[in-house]
Design an enzyme around this catalytic site. Structure first.
Site, PDB file in Angstrom:
ATOM      1  CE1 TYR A 157       1.403   4.497  -6.722  1.00  0.00           C
ATOM      2  CE2 TYR A 157       2.994   6.445  -5.523  1.00  0.00           C
ATOM      3  CZ  TYR A 157       2.358   5.118  -6.982  1.00  0.00           C
ATOM      4  OH  TYR A 157       3.611   5.394  -8.327  1.00  0.00           O
ATOM      5  CE1 TYR A 196       6.070   8.931  -6.068  1.00  0.00           C
ATOM      6  CE2 TYR A 196       4.134   9.146  -7.272  1.00  0.00           C
ATOM      7  CZ  TYR A 196       5.699   8.893  -6.675  1.00  0.00           C
ATOM      8  OH  TYR A 196       6.099   7.547  -6.885  1.00  0.00           O
ATOM      9  NE  ARG A 206      10.467   8.792  -9.602  1.00  0.00           N
ATOM     10  CZ  ARG A 206      10.042   8.649 -10.275  1.00  0.00           C
ATOM     11  NH1 ARG A 206       9.339   7.684 -10.037  1.00  0.00           N
ATOM     12  NH2 ARG A 206      10.526   8.337 -10.905  1.00  0.00           N
ATOM     13  CG  HIS A 209       5.877   8.214 -11.075  1.00  0.00           C
ATOM     14  ND1 HIS A 209       6.395   8.378 -10.743  1.00  0.00           N
ATOM     15  CD2 HIS A 209       5.434   6.153 -12.088  1.00  0.00           C
ATOM     16  CE1 HIS A 209       6.175   8.144  -9.832  1.00  0.00           C
ATOM     17  NE2 HIS A 209       5.948   6.756  -9.959  1.00  0.00           N
ATOM     18  CG  HIS A 211       4.679   2.513 -11.416  1.00  0.00           C
ATOM     19  ND1 HIS A 211       6.148   2.063 -10.349  1.00  0.00           N
ATOM     20  CD2 HIS A 211       4.272   2.946 -10.381  1.00  0.00           C
ATOM     21  CE1 HIS A 211       6.244   3.341 -10.014  1.00  0.00           C
ATOM     22  NE2 HIS A 211       5.646   3.601  -9.395  1.00  0.00           N
TER      23      HIS A 211
HETATM   24 FE   FE2 Z   1       5.859   5.950  -8.128  1.00  0.00          FE
END
Ligand code: FE2
Length: 291
Positions: A157, A196, A206, A209, A211
């Site tokens: 991110y 990640y 995770r 995905h 969001h």
């Molecule tokens: Fe996330």
């Protein structure tokens, strides 16, 4: 809300032309949610199995069990954030007086294409995600703001608290928004996000995905969820995905590969419809979980 998919966390809303940068800064990655006592994956996986079985048992005994389990112990930080007091009613109209405004005029067409927000092309697998926003009667919800945020192809991110050793992409911010058309349709062009690591437990990863946030007619109606990708081997290991205890409800969070949406020589297409209420509703995360 909606019908096809979700699980997740989110962040703050935004409203102006500087929205993309603000959004990326506000979208806290799950790595923020470090757990002090780190257990091994097999312990977490067994807890998930046990809690799901307990939920099944409670339902079998006639108890109403919600779609998602908010005090879900395998998702460690959810226990810390789970309310210990009764909810307090607030007047939504008062909140609206101080909230930022948004509307169709604020949203540029370019914001729906996350691959065109820089001077160069981002790295990774180009994809589109398209779907309809519907109510439980199948009626399209037009003129609704849909926002997304995500990691880049390497699972990183753009956030100062995400420092795990995967590369940032100078040409990818990972935030976009669009307003649904008269048929309730939305469409984003983006890069398929990577999985990640986060710090819920040892070796926690995770599933990939995206969001999603959907607004109704006001900020107090905002709903947040996540779209996943078909066949991810991390599904049985992920505490966030498994806060939804029935398989059929988890399935609704998976974007479906749709070959008719793939564009020759250009991008892979996924369909993710969102239903905002009723028995087919997509599960949305409680507000305190937005991260
Ligand atoms: Fe996330």
């Amino acid at each position: 809300m909606s019908s096809s998919n979700s699980d997740t966390r989110g962040e703050e809303a935004f409203s102006s032309s500087v929205v993309l940068e603000q959004h990326a800064q506000a979208a806290a990655p799950e790595s923020l949610l470090a757990t002090p006592v780190q257990v091994m994956q097999n312990e977490i996986t067994q807890e998930i199995v046990d809690v799901h079985a307990a939920a099944q048992g409670r339902e079998g005994a006639g108890e109403f069990v919600a779609i998602s389990l908010h005090d879900f112990s395998p998702y460690r930080s959810s226990i810390l954030r789970h309310p210990t007091k009764n909810p307090k009613l607030v007047d939504p109209e008062t909140i609206e007086l101080f909230s930022p405004a948004f509307g169709q005029r604020d949203v540029a067409a370019l914001e729906a294409d996350l691959t065109l927000q820089s001077t160069g092309e981002p790295q990774g697998e180009r994809m589109t995600v398209q779907g309809r926003l519907l109510d439980s009667w199948g009626r399209p919800l037009a003129n609704q703001l849909v926002e997304i945020w995500q990691a880049n192809a390497a699972g990183r991110y753009v956030h100062q608290r995400d420092q795990h050793p995967a590369p940032l992409d100078p040409h990818f911010v990972g935030a976009g928004r669009v307003v649904t058309d008269d048929n309730g349709e939305y469409k984003f062009t983006t890069i398929k996000p990577g999985a990640y690591p986060w710090k819920n437990h040892v070796n926690a990863w995770r599933p990939a995905h995206i969001h999603f946030s959907v607004f109704g007619s006001g900020f107090t109606q905002r709903l947040v969820t996540q779209m996943y990708f078909p066949g991810d081997p991390l599904f049985p290991l992920d505490p966030i995905y498994n806060t939804i205890w029935r398989q059929k409800d988890r399935d609704a969070l998976i974007g479906l590969y749709d070959h008719d949406l793939s564009v020759p020589e250009f991008s892979m297409g996924y369909r993710f419809d969102i239903v905002v209420d009723g028995p087919d509703a997509t599960w949305f995360e409680p507000e305190e979980d937005h991260a």
